[in-house]
Design a protein around this motif. Sequence first.
Motif, mmCIF file in Angstrom:
data_model
loop_
_atom_site.group_PDB
_atom_site.id
_atom_site.type_symbol
_atom_site.label_atom_id
_atom_site.label_comp_id
_atom_site.label_asym_id
_atom_site.label_seq_id
_atom_site.Cartn_x
_atom_site.Cartn_y
_atom_site.Cartn_z
ATOM 1 N N UNK B 89 20.494 34.575 -57.560
ATOM 2 C CA UNK B 89 19.980 35.945 -57.536
ATOM 3 C C UNK B 89 20.670 36.747 -56.434
ATOM 4 N N UNK B 90 20.779 36.126 -55.261
ATOM 5 C CA UNK B 90 21.374 36.861 -54.152
ATOM 6 C C UNK B 90 22.832 36.429 -53.972
ATOM 7 N N UNK B 92 25.235 37.764 -52.579
ATOM 8 C CA UNK B 92 25.877 38.027 -51.296
ATOM 9 C C UNK B 92 25.993 36.774 -50.433
ATOM 10 N N UNK B 121 24.412 52.731 -50.675
ATOM 11 C CA UNK B 121 23.100 52.447 -51.277
ATOM 12 C C UNK B 121 22.018 53.315 -50.630
ATOM 13 N N UNK B 128 21.327 48.666 -55.974
ATOM 14 C CA UNK B 128 21.202 47.496 -55.121
ATOM 15 C C UNK B 128 22.169 46.394 -55.529
ATOM 16 N N UNK B 129 22.214 46.123 -56.832
ATOM 17 C CA UNK B 129 23.068 45.035 -57.325
ATOM 18 C C UNK B 129 24.552 45.418 -57.231
ATOM 19 N N UNK B 131 26.024 46.826 -54.929
ATOM 20 C CA UNK B 131 26.567 46.577 -53.584
ATOM 21 C C UNK B 131 27.418 45.303 -53.594
#
Lengths: 213, 170
Positions: B89-90, B92, B121, B128-129, B131
């Motif tokens: 999910x994350x 980053x 953002x 958000x995504x 980014x």
Amino acid sequence: MHKNIAILGSTGSIGTQALEVVDAHPDRFSVEVLTANNSVDLLIEQAKKYQPNIVVIGNEAHYSLLSESLKNESIKVYAGEEAMSQVAATSTVDMVLTSMVGFSGLLPTIRALEAGIPVALANKETLVVAGDLIMNLARQKRVPVIPVDSEHSAIFQCLQGEPGNEVEKIMLTASGGPFRGKNVEFLRKVTRCQALNHPIGKWDIKSPSIQPL
Amino acid sequence: MNKGLEAIEARWLFNLKPEQIEVVVHPQSIIHSMVQFEDGSIKAQMGLPDMRLPIQYALGFPQRLPNSFPRFNFMDFPSLTFEQADVSVFRNLSMAYEAMRQGGNVPCVLNAANEVAVEAFLKGKCGFVEMSCIIEQTIGKCGFIASPTFSDYVETDREAREVAQSLIKA
């Protein structure tokens, strides 16, 4: 031991909390240098209260206001990026706290290490961007670099009293942020307001660390 | 991304390999991080989330100084919980580990692109995504330098910010 501290970025979140620590231990710490990039009013207030030897404002446009406001104090006033990194190597400083934000934290850290002054590191870019350069310099000069960030401080503290003992791994803890357990579909719809609503302490809007994890 | 950047910092501070650095989700933020030694024993440093504590520790090192800051009470936190960090999910976090493995000027690009993306953002210029997409594409477009000098880092930072900005406008 009494220490003369240089606080680079004294008007930010870490800088102001460092001054609270100084307030709690006036017998242990004196403020030798204060610097800020733009927050000239707070810098003036701090300079009057803590009576450092030197203050530096990064943005040269604020220089005249700063020097005019401090003309009755025995404080040296400088401005500009070059002065900002030079003061990190002030010979009367026992420790430099690098609490400024951004890439500009790199050069003062290098100057302090070159001068053999221990660094309390709170500037993220220093190690993210140039960790190899910085740590090599610190080793070469035998100068301690002590992390201020709570996770790295925790690991640093756990490693005390363990000379020669191998670390298998470290575990950095993360609060998970406001989107813990959410799926990608949810994240697509995340707004600025939701992102800033952090469960442990509100995120600083100026901080780049708004994403979870 | 913040945790990913912290992992990169930890790699240098404690001279570790990327695979020696784990991220554990701990919502109460009472355990600030942990070290596992080669005998399997784990040391955890705990306390209230109060930044004045690590600041004071760094300034006073190697001495611990008495203070009257608030104290931790176990009964206020009867359960401390842990979860796996969900890298699917994350993205980053996994991007940061990839940047750490590649080394050179890649973490510098990652850091610059992240700052530009976060700013966009906050100003409502990207989602958000997105980014993560901006950061990933910026890394792809910037030149790789294996052993950068200080001036290489300055130049990489400038280039990465420019590339990331152009991706937001596009």
